[in-house]
Design a protein around this motif. Structure first.
Motif, mmCIF file in Angstrom:
data_model
loop_
_atom_site.group_PDB
_atom_site.id
_atom_site.type_symbol
_atom_site.label_atom_id
_atom_site.label_comp_id
_atom_site.label_asym_id
_atom_site.label_seq_id
_atom_site.Cartn_x
_atom_site.Cartn_y
_atom_site.Cartn_z
ATOM 1 N N LYS A 3 23.560 33.179 23.954
ATOM 2 C CA LYS A 3 24.882 32.591 23.744
ATOM 3 C C LYS A 3 25.238 31.712 24.933
ATOM 4 C CE LYS A 3 26.680 36.658 21.380
ATOM 5 N NZ LYS A 3 27.615 37.767 21.481
ATOM 6 N N LYS A 4 25.973 30.641 24.662
ATOM 7 C CA LYS A 4 26.520 29.830 25.749
ATOM 8 C C LYS A 4 27.506 30.683 26.520
ATOM 9 C CE LYS A 4 26.201 25.379 23.520
ATOM 10 N NZ LYS A 4 26.907 24.356 22.769
ATOM 11 N N THR A 5 27.493 30.525 27.834
ATOM 12 C CA THR A 5 28.459 31.214 28.686
ATOM 13 C C THR A 5 29.465 30.194 29.198
ATOM 14 O OG1 THR A 5 26.839 32.878 29.352
ATOM 15 C CG2 THR A 5 28.766 32.597 30.770
ATOM 16 N N ILE A 6 30.724 30.498 28.988
ATOM 17 C CA ILE A 6 31.818 29.637 29.434
ATOM 18 C C ILE A 6 32.667 30.452 30.395
ATOM 19 C CG2 ILE A 6 33.874 28.385 28.691
ATOM 20 C CD1 ILE A 6 32.352 27.969 25.979
ATOM 21 N N ILE A 7 33.024 29.840 31.525
ATOM 22 C CA ILE A 7 33.776 30.557 32.552
ATOM 23 C C ILE A 7 35.137 29.901 32.745
ATOM 24 C CG2 ILE A 7 33.868 31.194 34.995
ATOM 25 C CD1 ILE A 7 30.767 31.279 34.903
#
Length: 96
Positions: A3-7
């Motif tokens: 999964k893409k990780t967004i912070i």
């Protein structure tokens, strides 16, 4: 597939107006229009389809420095924002 990780980085904002700027920065890109800065628009950004992740694409969302954000925004608002995030089944959410 990972999964893409967004912070969302709590160091980048200290009140609601700059929270919206931070979420615009991490949840949208290459838009030729301005997103709304309200709770409904935040929820829409989380859905996806704004240049960072596809609509309902499973993602990991990490809220970095959440304890700072809770102090800056206030517990009630921070908890409300978390509830909005957690309403989205395609998001694996964590606080750091």
């Amino acid at each position: 597939m990972d999964k893409k990780t967004i912070i969302i980085n709590g160091e980048n904002f200290s009140e609601l107006a700059t929270f919206y700027l931070e979420t615009d920065k991490v949840l949208s890109k290459d838009l030729d229009w301005q997103t709304g800065h309200n709770l409904d628009a935040f929820s829409d950004l989380l859905e996806g389809g704004f240049g960072v992740h596809e609509y309902k694409e499973p993602i990991k969302l990490i809220w970095k420095d959440f304890s700072k954000s809770k102090l800056d925004l206030g517990k009630k608002l921070a908890d409300k924002l978390v509830r909005i995030i957690e309403e989205h089944d395609h998001i694996e959410f964590s606080k750091a």
